[in-house]
Design a protein around this motif. Structure first.
Motif, PDB file in Angstrom:
ATOM      1  N   TYR A   1       0.836  -1.211   0.000  1.00 12.78           N
ATOM      2  CA  TYR A   1       0.000   0.000   0.000  1.00 12.78           C
ATOM      3  C   TYR A   1       0.865   1.252   0.000  1.00 12.78           C
ATOM      4  O   TYR A   1       0.594   2.206  -0.750  1.00 12.78           O
TER       5      TYR A   1
ATOM      6  N   ARG B   1       2.309   1.974  -3.402  1.00 18.14           N
ATOM      7  CA  ARG B   1       1.345   2.480  -4.381  1.00 18.14           C
ATOM      8  C   ARG B   1       0.878   3.901  -4.069  1.00 18.14           C
ATOM      9  O   ARG B   1       0.638   4.692  -4.982  1.00 18.14           O
ATOM     10  N   PHE B   2       0.764   4.238  -2.793  1.00 18.65           N
ATOM     11  CA  PHE B   2       0.141   5.506  -2.414  1.00 18.65           C
ATOM     12  C   PHE B   2       1.051   6.349  -1.521  1.00 18.65           C
ATOM     13  O   PHE B   2       0.569   7.060  -0.635  1.00 18.65           O
TER      14      PHE B   2
ATOM     15  N   GLU C   1       0.334  10.142  -1.630  1.00 18.21           N
ATOM     16  CA  GLU C   1      -0.951  10.460  -0.999  1.00 18.21           C
ATOM     17  C   GLU C   1      -0.876  10.309   0.520  1.00 18.21           C
ATOM     18  O   GLU C   1      -1.465  11.105   1.253  1.00 18.21           O
ATOM     19  N   VAL C   2      -0.153   9.304   1.007  1.00 13.05           N
ATOM     20  CA  VAL C   2      -0.013   9.112   2.455  1.00 13.05           C
ATOM     21  C   VAL C   2       0.673  10.305   3.093  1.00 13.05           C
ATOM     22  O   VAL C   2       0.310  10.735   4.192  1.00 13.05           O
TER      23      VAL C   2
ATOM     24  N   GLN D   1      -2.218  13.493   2.169  1.00 18.94           N
ATOM     25  CA  GLN D   1      -3.676  13.461   2.324  1.00 18.94           C
ATOM     26  C   GLN D   1      -4.060  12.653   3.565  1.00 18.94           C
ATOM     27  O   GLN D   1      -3.514  11.586   3.821  1.00 18.94           O
TER      28      GLN D   1
ATOM     29  N   GLY E   1      -6.941  11.124   4.000  1.00 18.68           N
ATOM     30  CA  GLY E   1      -7.666   9.920   3.622  1.00 18.68           C
ATOM     31  C   GLY E   1      -6.748   8.735   3.404  1.00 18.68           C
ATOM     32  O   GLY E   1      -6.986   7.633   3.928  1.00 18.68           O
ATOM     33  N   ALA E   2      -5.689   8.931   2.624  1.00 18.61           N
ATOM     34  CA  ALA E   2      -4.739   7.852   2.360  1.00 18.61           C
ATOM     35  C   ALA E   2      -3.992   7.454   3.627  1.00 18.61           C
ATOM     36  O   ALA E   2      -3.613   6.291   3.797  1.00 18.61           O
TER      37      ALA E   2
ATOM     38  N   ARG F   1      -6.585   5.189   5.849  1.00 20.58           N
ATOM     39  CA  ARG F   1      -7.074   3.897   5.358  1.00 20.58           C
ATOM     40  C   ARG F   1      -6.355   2.713   6.012  1.00 20.58           C
ATOM     41  O   ARG F   1      -7.008   1.733   6.406  1.00 20.58           O
TER      42      ARG F   1
END
Length: 407
Positions: free
Chosen positions: A139, A142-143, A146-147, A150, A152-153, A156
């Motif tokens: 994860y 991939r993100f 964003e982590v 953001q 949201g990321a 999660r």
């Protein structure tokens, strides 16, 4: 070349296929664990089965099986683990749910699955830790952007952790929740998530932890006995006081291997959760510090593997290594702290040392994954080196610079 530089060069693993110090630390801990399980369990085994070597033989079988499985895992590319991360995560959740439905209850906790044809109980939380680390490493690859930017990321993975936590608390397995929470938070921190988010979450986690601690009478009893175990030394403080007596008997050099008194039915779970107390009694302060040093070496080399992978542009290998280092380090710290009276009592085994097939098997798989990550990182570095050399004017190799690089 200075003497320090020559020593550093002689200890370097740069030209080896993998990190030799990591392998030495893991094998040494396994060997010490087998010896201490044999010593700590002999009287209990003789009483329960009539065979003083019962638990030693079983642990030896677990050890051989763990090494065989680790050798197989070492041949599996990390790409397979990355591709199957979501499936492994789902498997972990299913196993934890099955424990609640058809699990075996031991000492008031339902944590084990009895599988047909398998001569030992499977502790689902051990596999769940590994699968959560694998999923989160993929994860973060991939993100990652964003982590870092953001909410949201960033949240999660914590939602996924919450699902694991709920299932574990229902067992109950509060110690596994603490280890998993520390691992996930540490991996997010290593990924570069902002510090401010961790401060807010730390307050929330502390509040939830306090509620969980007082929600059940046995947890509250553990906390009160931890503050002053001698006030109720024959009830809630019994385990801790017996462990402290073992530490006191051990003194500097110990009473000698096999000469523990506390293992003679005084200290409960002497060959599982409190094996470190027996080790301290028999091998003394120097033996206990030596084992702590082996854990420190293992965690340090695991972090070094992760750092090399990150610098080589292999984020999945990097975050997988960081996660494994955090889980092993956190669980070892908590177990040792509990045995020595620094933390309230929790049902956590000492990685690579305590008796138990599930724990030993999963720890061996984790070490194999670290070695695989290091092997793939070194291969990537060797492939990149000729390319860099060809790109330089005249084809001359890049001057070596080992500043800041781990040996």
């Amino acid at each position: 070349m200075s003497r320090l530089a020559r020593l550093r060069e002689s200890l370097s693993t740069r030209d080896q296929p993998c990190d030799g110090w990591l392998l030495v630390a893991a094998l040494a801990l396994m060997l010490v664990g087998w010896v201490m399980v044999t010593s700590a369990s002999s009287e209990v085994a003789a009483s329960l089965t009539g065979n003083a070597w019962y638990f030693s033989i079983r642990h030896g079988i677990f050890l051989v099986a763990a090494l065989v499985v680790a050798a197989g895992v070492l041949r599996v590319p990390l790409a397979w683990w990355k591709a199957n991360g979501p499936l492994l995560l789902l498997t972990g959740l299913v196993l934890l749910a099955l424990v609640l439905l058809v699990g075996r209850e031991i000492n008031g906790s339902k944590r084990w699955l009895s599988l047909p044809g398998v001569p030992f109980n499977l502790q689902a939380s051990e596999l769940a830790k590994l699968f959560l680390i694998v999923y989160l490493a993929g994860y973060l690859e991939r993100f990652l952007a964003e982590v870092r930017g953001q909410w949201g990321a960033f949240l999660r993975p914590l939602v996924v952790l919450g699902l694991f936590g709920v299932l574990l608390i229902l067992e109950p397995d509060y110690g596994a929740v603490v280890v998993m929470t520390g691992c996930v938070m540490g991996m997010l921190l290593m990924a570069g998530a902002p510090w401010g988010r961790f401060l807010l979450l730390a307050l929330l986690v502390a509040a939830c932890g306090a509620l969980l601690a007082i929600a059940e009478p046995y947890r509250l009893a553990r906390l009160t006995s931890f503050v002053d175990p001698w006030a109720d030394q024959f009830a809630s403080g019994y385990q801790l006081t017996q462990a402290l007596i073992a530490f006191g008997r051990g003194s500097w050099l110990g009473m000698g291997l096999g000469n523990s008194v506390q293992k003679l039915f005084y200290l409960p779970e002497a060959h599982t959760d409190f094996v470190f107390a027996v080790l301290a009694e028999e091998l003394g302060l120097f033996g206990a510090v030596g084992v702590i040093g082996l854990f420190a070496l293992l965690v340090w080399r695991a972090m070094a593997v992760g750092r090399r992978a990150e610098l080589a542009g292999l984020p999945f290998a990097a975050y997988l290594s960081y996660g494994i280092a955090l889980v092993i380090g956190a669980q070892a710290f908590i177990n040792i702290a509990v045995s020595s009276g620094m933390l309230p009592t929790k049902g956590l085994t000492l990685p690579l040392l305590s008796y138990g097939g599930s724990s030993l098997l999963v720890c061996a798989i984790m070490v194999a994954l670290l070695l695989r990550a290091d092997i793939e990182t070194r291969r990537a570095a060797r492939r990149a080196r000729p390319t860099a050399s060809r790109n330089r004017p005249g084809g001359r190799p890049e001057p070596s610079d080992s500043r800041g690089a781990a040996p």
